[in-house]
Design an enzyme around this catalytic site. Structure first.
Site, PDB file in Angstrom:
ATOM      1  N   SER A 102     -25.519  19.686 -41.253  1.00  0.00           N
ATOM      2  CA  SER A 102     -26.991  19.916 -40.890  1.00  0.00           C
ATOM      3  C   SER A 102     -27.715  18.606 -41.302  1.00  0.00           C
ATOM      4  CB  SER A 102     -27.231  21.162 -42.187  1.00  0.00           C
ATOM      5  OG  SER A 102     -28.551  21.350 -41.838  1.00  0.00           O
ATOM      6  N   ASP A 239     -33.432  18.830 -37.654  1.00  0.00           N
ATOM      7  CA  ASP A 239     -32.577  18.229 -38.426  1.00  0.00           C
ATOM      8  C   ASP A 239     -31.096  18.051 -37.689  1.00  0.00           C
ATOM      9  OD1 ASP A 239     -32.150  20.855 -38.285  1.00  0.00           O
ATOM     10  OD2 ASP A 239     -31.209  20.997 -40.238  1.00  0.00           O
ATOM     11  N   ASP A 241     -28.521  19.572 -37.011  1.00  0.00           N
ATOM     12  CA  ASP A 241     -27.777  20.684 -36.432  1.00  0.00           C
ATOM     13  C   ASP A 241     -28.933  21.464 -35.681  1.00  0.00           C
ATOM     14  OD1 ASP A 241     -28.777  22.054 -38.757  1.00  0.00           O
ATOM     15  OD2 ASP A 241     -27.031  23.404 -38.680  1.00  0.00           O
ATOM     16  N   ASP A 243     -31.044  23.518 -36.793  1.00  0.00           N
ATOM     17  CA  ASP A 243     -31.497  24.993 -37.179  1.00  0.00           C
ATOM     18  C   ASP A 243     -32.772  25.199 -38.090  1.00  0.00           C
ATOM     19  OD1 ASP A 243     -30.672  23.788 -39.679  1.00  0.00           O
ATOM     20  OD2 ASP A 243     -29.356  25.568 -40.384  1.00  0.00           O
TER      21      ASP A 243
END
Length: 444
Positions: A102, A239, A241, A243
């Site tokens: 992440s 960010d 990833d 999400d």
């Protein structure tokens, strides 16, 4: 021993804490656990990753582990975490594996697991997987070994899904998107353009090393400058990833997750989509969100910190919107986990539909000054439960009234008590937080 799975999967220093051997073992155990729960067919697993360099190594290990346990593997390559969750459901797979850390720095990596339908695994299943890491399982041979194939149209499937979830095209909007040199680098600019926006992409050239490096949602200053430079209507920050999503308005002012939820909650309430007139947030959401929702007739339900607790409350109550101050926002009708791209699309859609600047829409909520002090103690549970601390908290709450808030939390990993105070001014909040921190320190 500490539990292997944290609140968001298994995470650590790649090739240090998180080795290929551990990744292989976790993947193989996950496949065996799922097969044991449903023997009607051979398990199918979707595997994706963010672009950090160690993801190549860990992907190979995860794929090998799954196939060695008899699961067929569908590789989808570099994708946002929410894309992997969506594809698990769309491809009717039994398991999803996302290899990402992440917003963490590049040397870290992680393994997130999704169950059938793209939902996060329950704690009980994670415990079974962890318990199976040291087992001497019988390995399949011959035709029973899993097969591996690539899903060439994975990004197209995800993009089509996103475009079907926005209520109004983005025509006329100029947006700067900071992709954090991460998984959003390929998906976000493409889908925002297809939705009708003029897109200026920054930090969208991942090389495996530069993910999250002075960019993205954890370094918002670069996006703020770019929005002003390009005279954009707004900016979007993801960010590593993708999400989560934060935004900035045309002047470069931050619009955080709480403000985004406020804008979207009112939009959904207006459209009759906000189930039970309720928004779900965590206890760390700013008091300004509570006040804004109260003033606009929206109920706010709070959970413990962590997107899994928001997800649990959303599913339990059948609610339609929830999230965190950090920018994890969930739309259960369209996604099973936080989706930064979907959040950005819905936010931009609201701007385009109303013709109002983002600053005006976000102005429905005023962020109250917030002070957080971490106090190291000998026994965090005993300190929080003490009469002296309870009395001090009650005293400060009485002084602040409805225009302030106190929150004391135990750290989940250290002997720390976190003292958080919100008030009408920073000075009031700081004075109250210092006072409470002093009491906490004296009790310990």
């Amino acid at each position: 021993m500490a539990r292997l799975f944290g609140t968001d999967g298994v995470r650590g220093l790649a090739n240090g804490d998180l080795t290929p051997e551990l990744a292989l073992a976790v993947a193989a155990s996950a496949a065996r656990v799922l097969a044991a729960h449903d023997r009607s067919h051979r398990p199918v697993a979707v595997v994706g990753r963010d672009p950090r360099a160690s993801g190549e190594m860990l992907e190979a290990a995860v794929v090998a582990g799954l196939a060695s346990a008899g699961a067929d593997v569908l590789r989808v390559g570099v994708q946002p975490t929410p894309a992997v969750a969506h594809l698990v459901g769309a491809l009717k797979a039994d398991l999803g594996v996302m290899i990402s850390a992440s917003h963490n720095p590049m040397p870290d990596n992680g393994i997130k697991l999704f169950a059938a339908g793209g939902h996060k695994l329950p704690d009980g299943i994670e415990d079974e997987i962890e318990a199976g890491l040291d087992g001497d399982a019988v390995r399949p041979t011959g035709a029973e070994i899993g097969r591996v194939s690539d899903v060439e149209d994975a990004l197209d499937r995800y993009t089509e899904h996103l475009l079907g979830a926005i209520p109004h095209p983005l025509t006329g909007l100029r947006v700067v998107v900071d992709c954090a040199n991460g998984a959003a680098s390929f998906a976000a600019p493409e889908v925002y353009r297809k939705a009708g926006a003029e897109v200026i992409a920054i930090h969208a050239e991942p090389d495996g090393i530069n993910i999250n490096e002075d960019c993205g949602s954890t370094h918002i200053d670069k996006l703020q400058a770019a929005v002003r430079e390009h005279r954009a209507d707004l900016g979007i920050a993801h960010d590593g990833d993708a999400d989560r999503c934060l935004a900035v308005d045309a002047s470069g002012e931050l619009v955080d997750g709480d403000q985004i939820m406020a804008v979207l909650a009112l939009a959904m309430a207006e459209a009759g989509e906000l189930v039970h007139g309720t928004l779900v947030a965590t206890v760390m959401s700013n008091l300004g969100l509570h006040l804004a929702m109260r003033d606009n007739g929206v109920q706010l339900r709070t959970t413990a910190v962590g997107d899994r607790y928001v997800l649990e409350e959303l599913r339990a109550g059948g609610y339609a919107l929830g999230g965190e101050q950090s920018g994890h926002v969930v739309f259960p009708a369209h996604a099973t986990t936080g989706d930064g791209l979907l959040t950005a699309l819905r936010l931009m859609s609201r701007v385009a539909a109303t013709g109002k600047p983002l600053a005006e829409l976000a102005g429905v909520m005023r962020r109250l000054p917030q002070v957080l002090i971490n106090v190291r103690v000998a026994d965090k549970a005993a300190v929080v439960a003490s009469d002296a601390v309870t009395e001090a908290v009650q005293s400060v709450e009485s002084e602040l009234g409805e225009q302030g808030r106190v929150l004391l939390r135990q750290s989940g990993t250290e002997q720390l008590v976190r003292v958080m105070v919100e008030a009408q001014s920073h000075e009031i909040a700081q004075t109250a937080a210092d006072r409470l921190a002093g009491v906490v320190s004296s009790v310990s």
